[in-house]
Write a protein that holds these residues in place. Sequence first.
Motif, PDB file in Angstrom:
ATOM      1  N   CYS A   1      -0.287  -0.852  -8.261  1.00  6.90           N
ATOM      2  CA  CYS A   1      -1.691  -0.852  -7.895  1.00  6.90           C
ATOM      3  C   CYS A   1      -2.429  -1.883  -8.455  1.00  6.90           C
TER       4      CYS A   1
ATOM      5  N   TRP B   1      -5.722  -3.281  -6.654  1.00  8.49           N
ATOM      6  CA  TRP B   1      -6.913  -2.691  -6.628  1.00  8.49           C
ATOM      7  C   TRP B   1      -7.448  -2.476  -8.064  1.00  8.49           C
TER       8      TRP B   1
ATOM      9  N   ARG C   1       0.917  -1.128  -0.096  1.00 10.67           N
ATOM     10  CA  ARG C   1       0.009  -0.003   0.102  1.00 10.67           C
ATOM     11  C   ARG C   1       0.912   1.361   0.060  1.00 10.67           C
TER      12      ARG C   1
END
Length: 361
Positions: free
Chosen positions: A268, A271, A225
């Motif tokens: 990323c 996500w 993250r």
Amino acid sequence: FPERLYALDALRGIAALAVVFWHWQHFFFQGALPGPLQREDQPLYSLFSLFYRHGGDAVSLFFSLSGFIFFWLFSKGLAQREISGKQFFMERFSRIYPLHLLTFLAVALLQKIYSAHTGNAFVYPFNDAWHALLNVFLAPAWGLEQGWSFNGPAWSISVEVLLYAGFFLLWRYSPAPLLLSALLIAVSLWVFPAQYKISLGVFGFFCGGLGYIAADWLLRRFDVRWVAAGLVLACGAGWWWCGGDAAQSPLVRFAVLFPLTIVAVAACHPWLQSLARRVSWLGDISFAAYLLHFPLQIVAALLADKFLPGRAVFYQPWSLLLFFAVLIGSSLLCHYGFERPVQRWIRRRTVGHNKVAAMAR
């Protein structure tokens, strides 16, 4: 990283379509010379102005994507002798050559038809025996050519072949592949824009590859993250800065921002995966769309000249929508009906049944 990054597949597909928008200007060429183009009157310009203005840059994005993917999928296997040279090169040959040869032959025929009707070639004029030989051997962009020939977009495939060879030699035989990759980037930046086709490929490919190395290093040491957030912020700041007057050099985009964007998208992936999986088919057909769009343009130009009121129809939105519908449909048929079956046949014949399933995309 997971076994497949669907977000990069989607990005590759979007990049291929961006090139098609950039080449929409082909319809207004007069022979090999750009004709009077009313750029802002191109169909649906308000929606796709970025692609109409900068779609050609997507080729550099392809080079960076290739570098990222090759360093990710092949570098360790080559260094540890888990992938043989025959396996590596036949995997690449089966992926790119059959469709390249097919579209080259199609363009050679279509250019003869077009020249018979108009008295000149469509956009790319050097369609003689010498340039045919270069295209057959995937060498139309190695500096041996006199100009653009046959299926012009295939120039980037020609450069990719050199990149594959350089990548293989670095990771199979060099004790310091990362250092030599950085050296190749420096040399290519130094010689740019001389031999710009090859230098563009070299620094795009190896910048993308080193981008993977950096991302992998970060993800092994920090929470995904935080890594993703940092890369997205850096990418956003880079593009914002590039939009100003201080960074108009294309090298900033090609050597820094494109690899950074790819790395940010890859980081990323957790996500983006759900959405990207739905559109990853664009990446599957990207190679077909890239090589098919120029021969389809010749067909469209011939039909417009014969049955419609000239090239002005290519300012109409319906012509754009119809062309993309035909291109995407043809690319789907080509990918599943030609590319994949031929790839499987070649790989079974050359590397054996037991290795085909293990070979990377």
